[in-house]
Design an enzyme around this catalytic site. Structure first.
Site, mmCIF file in Angstrom:
data_model
loop_
_atom_site.group_PDB
_atom_site.id
_atom_site.type_symbol
_atom_site.label_atom_id
_atom_site.label_comp_id
_atom_site.label_asym_id
_atom_site.label_seq_id
_atom_site.Cartn_x
_atom_site.Cartn_y
_atom_site.Cartn_z
ATOM 1 N N ASP A 49 0.836 -1.203 0.000
ATOM 2 C CA ASP A 49 0.000 0.000 0.000
ATOM 3 C C ASP A 49 0.875 1.260 0.000
ATOM 4 O O ASP A 49 0.361 2.381 -0.111
ATOM 5 C CB ASP A 49 -1.009 -0.008 1.159
ATOM 6 C CG ASP A 49 -0.356 -0.035 2.523
ATOM 7 O OD1 ASP A 49 0.879 -0.199 2.604
ATOM 8 O OD2 ASP A 49 -1.086 0.119 3.530
ATOM 9 N N GLU A 186 9.121 -4.312 10.853
ATOM 10 C CA GLU A 186 9.542 -2.999 10.347
ATOM 11 C C GLU A 186 10.071 -2.129 11.480
ATOM 12 O O GLU A 186 9.430 -1.952 12.517
ATOM 13 C CB GLU A 186 8.368 -2.294 9.638
ATOM 14 C CG GLU A 186 8.775 -0.926 9.101
ATOM 15 C CD GLU A 186 7.868 -0.372 8.016
ATOM 16 O OE1 GLU A 186 6.986 -1.096 7.509
ATOM 17 O OE2 GLU A 186 8.059 0.815 7.663
HETATM 18 O O1 KIV Z 1 3.531 -1.074 1.750
HETATM 19 C C1 KIV Z 1 4.674 -1.567 1.667
HETATM 20 O O2 KIV Z 1 5.380 -1.357 0.686
HETATM 21 C C2 KIV Z 1 5.128 -2.401 2.773
HETATM 22 C C3 KIV Z 1 6.531 -2.900 2.788
HETATM 23 C C4 KIV Z 1 7.562 -1.913 2.591
HETATM 24 C C5 KIV Z 1 6.818 -3.803 3.916
HETATM 25 O O3 KIV Z 1 4.380 -2.695 3.648
#
Ligand code: KIV
Length: 281
Positions: A49, A186
């Site tokens: 997202d 994260e």
């Molecule tokens: O939305 C995203 O790109 C993510 C990743 C970077 C883990 O959740």
């Protein structure tokens, strides 16, 4: 290769089997051309997202809708052959409860062909993860800094420092026990990432969580230097494509203004048509 000679894509069980082995390589993609590039070497292609911030100029991921995710995931699915394609469930599409999550995850799978979804949250999402997994929807979890909760955290801050480590450990444990096939960690301290990786049965995929994890993920536009609005400490730039693109656009602008583009090789005469290199000249 499958029995039909088609390339067989990696599956969630293939990813689980990589726990403790060669690190899993994961990147985001939002379009067909980028998906084709990422698919050549990566194990997981995530339609994140983050697309809202990276391609749509939104200030956070909170404005991303299920329809946006479906459109980008359909594009990505046309470029992925061998990696596992995972699609993010956007903010507001799963938090009400397991039934809402199932309805929207099923729509993502049916309309995009993805084999798994990702959702943010630990202990509080364990029941939902179990509900999805036991009904045929593989789930990748995401704990630590969960960007959809940016307002609750008061910014994109490191999570799990000091006494807070226990909370993230409980989150990772809960999603693993609920049946997630992998968990994104994260922005958590290295020591905590190491403890979680040793503790949980499923692969940990780090972003700002050190090489102690079972794999790594980055936003592809970050590591290619194409998204430059801000640069998190955990991003390594493997290319500066944004700078190259800017220089190319400036060169084009100059040449158009000086009538140096198009050149003789780019224009058509009015004589009989010939075919050069497959194109009418
Ligand atoms: O939305 C995203 O790109 C993510 C990743 C970077 C883990 O959740």
């Amino acid at each position: 290769m499958s029995a039909t000679g088609e390339v067989k894509a990696l599956t969630p069980p293939d990813i689980v089997a990589r726990k403790g082995g060669t690190p899993l390589v994961c990147l985001t993609a939002y379009t067909t051309p980028m998906a084709r590039l990422v698919d050549t070497t990566c194990d997981i292609v995530l339609v994140g997202d983050s697309v809202g911030m990276v391609l749509h100029g939104l200030p956070s991921t909170l404005g991303v809708t299920l329809d946006m995710m479906i459109m980008h995931a359909q594009a990505v699915s046309r470029g992925v052959e061998r990696a596992l394609m995972v699609v993010d469930m956007p903010f507001g599409s799963y938090e009400e409860g397991p039934e809402q999550a199932f309805r929207n995850a099923a729509r993502l799978m049916a309309e995009t062909g993805c084999a798994a979804v990702k959702l943010e949250g630990g202990e509080s999402m364990a029941g939902t993860i179990q509900f999805l997994v036991t009904r045929g929807i593989p789930v990748m979890a995401h704990v630590g800094l969960t960007p959809q909760a940016v307002n609750t955290f008061g910014g994109y801050k490191v999570q799990g420092r000091g006494n807070d480590a226990e909370r993230i450990l409980r989150d990772a444990d809960a999603v693993s026990k609920a049946g997630a096939f992998a968990v994104v960690l994260e922005k958590v301290p290295e020591a905590l990432a190491r403890t979680i990786t040793a503790d949980v049965a499923i692969p940990t995929i780090g972003i700002g969580a050190s090489s102690a994890c079972d794999g790594q993920i980055l936003v592809v536009d970050d590591m290619l230097g194409m998204f430059t609005d801000f640069r998190p400490k955990f991003v390594k730039r493997y290319a500066e494509l944004g700078e190259q693109a800017q220089a190319a656009i400036a060169a084009y602008t100059r040449e158009v203004r000086e009538r140096r583009f198009p050149g003789a090789e780019h224009v058509f005469g009015d004589g009989p048509k010939t075919i050069k290199g497959g194109e009418a000249a």
